[in-house]
Motif scaffolding. Structure first.
Motif: not given
Length: 333
Positions: A267, A254, A260, A263-264, A281
């Motif tokens: 996840e 991350q 971002r 990718t959040d 991260d």
């Protein structure tokens, strides 16, 4: 820190930062003379390490910039390649065969070639039009590429703040040593927990997609002989997610750029399925001396340092040398 030669690391990183005057002089001359397009050419890890800078240019510049695989460039060619093309190569050893042949190919088309390496007498350094040489074994090349692309975009009027950013890089060697020290216990814990894991699923996006590809292929597969799947966070929901199971080791890289949230999102889904999700991260590292506006640009470099700690501890717990190869530079191909 396990297997970490701090004096050597500091010397290598300082040598990369010290190339700033040469890089700026070169870029200024190229911009003054004029050129139409830029190719960033590599093989394996050096190809993947070009992606953040293609990404940066695509986002912020109208200049035609693309990353290319050395062997494919030779086989397929590029209609844009010619006398108004600048081509950048990187090679730690300066002996990568595919890159050597690609330099010869690009020069045969009239392109201007630049090489970053650690060995002035290496074939790559000798074959390019200009070689910018750091200390031997300096890795990664992100510092040099950031200075090159930053200066280029600045001269084109497409990026403000280059002088401030380049000045802050002066303290980068110390900052990265601090990153390595902070990452050490995290790396050791990950390795201990995954000493018997034989498959990892890696996710990353934005300017960390290249590093995701690199760590999956060049480290876990090549250096540890582990099976992996790697997927861009923006593509996660288009197929690869079907491989996730409750015990799948998911590694998420991350960063701090505009991707971002992608990718959040990946996840969040991965945690709904797997009980073994690890997030590395860059926000976890202070990077004291680096302005908030520039932190995102350093994400590939920061995670390279963090994951080098993981690699050394995987080597230890798995009793599998990072230098061991069955085929790469062992067999002819």
């Amino acid at each position: 820190m396990l297997g970490f030669n701090e004096p050597e690391f500091l010397k290598q990183m300082a040598s990369a930062v010290a190339l700033r005057p040469q890089i700026e002089e070169l870029v200024d001359r190229l911009v003054g003379e004029g050129f139409d397009n830029l190719l960033l050419v590599g093989a394996g890890g050096t190809y993947a390490q070009m992606w953040p800078y293609e990404h940066l240019a695509r986002r912020d510049s109208t200049l035609a910039v693309r990353a290319a695989i050395a062997a494919e460039l030779i086989a397929s060619g590029d209609a844009s390649l010619g006398e108004r093309t600048v081509v950048v190569f990187t090679s730690v050893s300066g002996t990568t065969d595919d890159s050597i042949r690609a330099i010869e190919f690009c020069r045969s088309k009239g392109a201007y070639t630049i090489g970053f390496t650690g060995y002035p007498d290496s074939p790559i350094a000798q074959k390019v039009d200009v070689a910018l040489v750091s200390e031997p074994k300096t890795w990664p090349f992100d510092t040099q590429l950031l200075l090159f692309m930053g200066r280029l975009l600045s001269r084109r009027g497409e990026w403000d703040g280059y002088e401030e950013f380049a000045a802050e890089l002066t303290d980068l060697p110390r900052i990265l040593v601090e990153v390595a020290g902070q990452a050490e216990p995290v790396a050791a814990a990950f390795a201990e927990a995954h000493r018997d894991t034989d498959y990892h699923f890696l996710i990353g996006g934005g300017n960390l997609w290249g590093f995701t590809y690199l760590y999956s292929m060049c480290i876990l597969e090549e250096m540890q002989w582990l099976r992996t799947t790697r997927v861009h966070s923006a593509e996660f929901f288009h197929g690869s997610l079907e491989l996730l199971q409750e015990d799948t080791s998911v590694i998420i890289f991350q960063g701090e750029d505009e991707t971002r949230p992608l990718t959040d999102r990946a996840e969040s889904f991965a945690r709904r399925v797997s009980k073994d999700v690890t997030v590395f991260d860059t926000r976890d590292y202070p990077l004291e001396g680096i302005s908030p506006r520039f932190r995102g640009l350093l994400a590939p470099l920061v995670l390279d340092v963090v994951m080098s700690r993981v690699s050394k501890h995987l080597e230890r717990v798995r009793d599998h040398s990072l230098d061991l190869r069955r085929y790469y530079r062992v067999m002819d191909y």
